[in-house]
Design a protein around this motif. Sequence first.
Motif, PDB file in Angstrom:
ATOM      1  N   SER A   1      -4.679  -0.930   0.941  1.00 56.89           N
ATOM      2  CA  SER A   1      -3.473  -0.119   1.122  1.00 56.89           C
ATOM      3  C   SER A   1      -3.264   0.877  -0.020  1.00 56.89           C
ATOM      4  O   SER A   1      -2.669   1.924   0.176  1.00 56.89           O
ATOM      5  N   GLY A   2      -3.737   0.505  -1.202  1.00 55.73           N
ATOM      6  CA  GLY A   2      -3.654   1.442  -2.321  1.00 55.73           C
ATOM      7  C   GLY A   2      -2.272   1.536  -2.938  1.00 55.73           C
ATOM      8  O   GLY A   2      -1.918   2.570  -3.517  1.00 55.73           O
ATOM      9  N   SER A   3      -1.483   0.458  -2.872  1.00 52.44           N
ATOM     10  CA  SER A   3      -0.131   0.562  -3.440  1.00 52.44           C
ATOM     11  C   SER A   3      -0.188   0.724  -4.965  1.00 52.44           C
ATOM     12  O   SER A   3       0.654   1.399  -5.549  1.00 52.44           O
ATOM     13  N   ASN A   4      -1.174   0.112  -5.613  1.00 54.52           N
ATOM     14  CA  ASN A   4      -1.320   0.320  -7.063  1.00 54.52           C
ATOM     15  C   ASN A   4      -1.749   1.751  -7.374  1.00 54.52           C
ATOM     16  O   ASN A   4      -1.316   2.340  -8.360  1.00 54.52           O
TER      17      ASN A   4
ATOM     18  N   GLU B   1       2.783  -5.684 -10.729  1.00 50.47           N
ATOM     19  CA  GLU B   1       1.564  -4.896 -10.926  1.00 50.47           C
ATOM     20  C   GLU B   1       1.857  -3.400 -10.974  1.00 50.47           C
ATOM     21  O   GLU B   1       1.253  -2.668 -11.745  1.00 50.47           O
TER      22      GLU B   1
HETATM   23  C1  GRF Z   1      -3.640  -6.161  -5.913  1.00 53.39           C
HETATM   24  O1  GRF Z   1      -2.972  -7.369  -5.776  1.00 53.39           O
HETATM   25  C2  GRF Z   1      -4.581  -6.214  -7.076  1.00 53.39           C
HETATM   26  O2  GRF Z   1      -4.175  -7.071  -8.099  1.00 53.39           O
HETATM   27  C3  GRF Z   1      -5.844  -6.748  -6.456  1.00 53.39           C
HETATM   28  O3  GRF Z   1      -5.880  -6.189  -5.172  1.00 53.39           O
HETATM   29  C4  GRF Z   1      -4.565  -5.864  -4.734  1.00 53.39           C
HETATM   30  C5  GRF Z   1      -4.573  -4.421  -4.332  1.00 53.39           C
HETATM   31  O4  GRF Z   1      -3.427  -4.056  -3.650  1.00 53.39           O
HETATM   32  N1  GRF Z   1      -6.985  -6.468  -7.273  1.00 53.39           N
HETATM   33  P1  GRF Z   1      -3.134  -2.517  -3.357  1.00 53.39           P
HETATM   34  O5  GRF Z   1      -4.263  -1.984  -2.491  1.00 53.39           O
HETATM   35  O6  GRF Z   1      -3.031  -1.798  -4.654  1.00 53.39           O
HETATM   36  O7  GRF Z   1      -1.834  -2.537  -2.597  1.00 53.39           O
END
Ligand code: GRF
Length: 200
Positions: free
Chosen positions: A15-18, A183
Amino acid sequence: MTTHTTRIAVFCSGSGSNFKALFQAIENKQLPAEIVLCLSNRARCGAMEFAEQNGIATVHITEQQFGFFDEFAEAMVERLKKHHIDIILLAGYMRKVPDAVVAAFPERMLNIHPALLPKFGGEGMYGIHVHTAVLGAGETETGATVHFVNEEYDKGEILLQRTVPVLPDDTPETLAARVLECEHRLYPDALEKLLTLPGS
Ligand code: GRF
């Protein structure tokens, strides 16, 4: 004074939320950095769509596109060099990064993990499995970790870590949501810290 803007590649599979949180935080915190590339093993995913919508170059690259693993690794390094990448941020990238790529970015590659490493790390410890294991172990707190990437899964030096409480009625899903929220603030803070380290 030179004002070099650090060029970042984000590696994603989902999803790339980070990725989105990093993108927003770079603007909000006015960090001297720019995400210039999204690399993924999936042609279509939330992260790749977000990149396209925001004018960020994308690279879809998988082992299956190459006859040999070494060719895949070389091609990945070549793509990163072509975009003059300084730093790689792994954000939900569900593949092991080839050793040749890790070697090409010493101390320049970070990963985020949804637990307090060294606990609940290593092979098989990803996504909901991490939070299920945390609850199963009866932990009262968990958290998130940003660490440097080396050749061993989840074993690189820790750059920044933050705790999150485990609540009595948590399910793996409610815990995952609380950690993910953490995060989204932790990764930008870790990036900021990396950018202020000597040699950056
Ligand atoms: C996060 O929980 C990160 O810690 C792990 O993968 C997930 C990625 O989530 N490595 P997102 O794609 O950033 O929503």
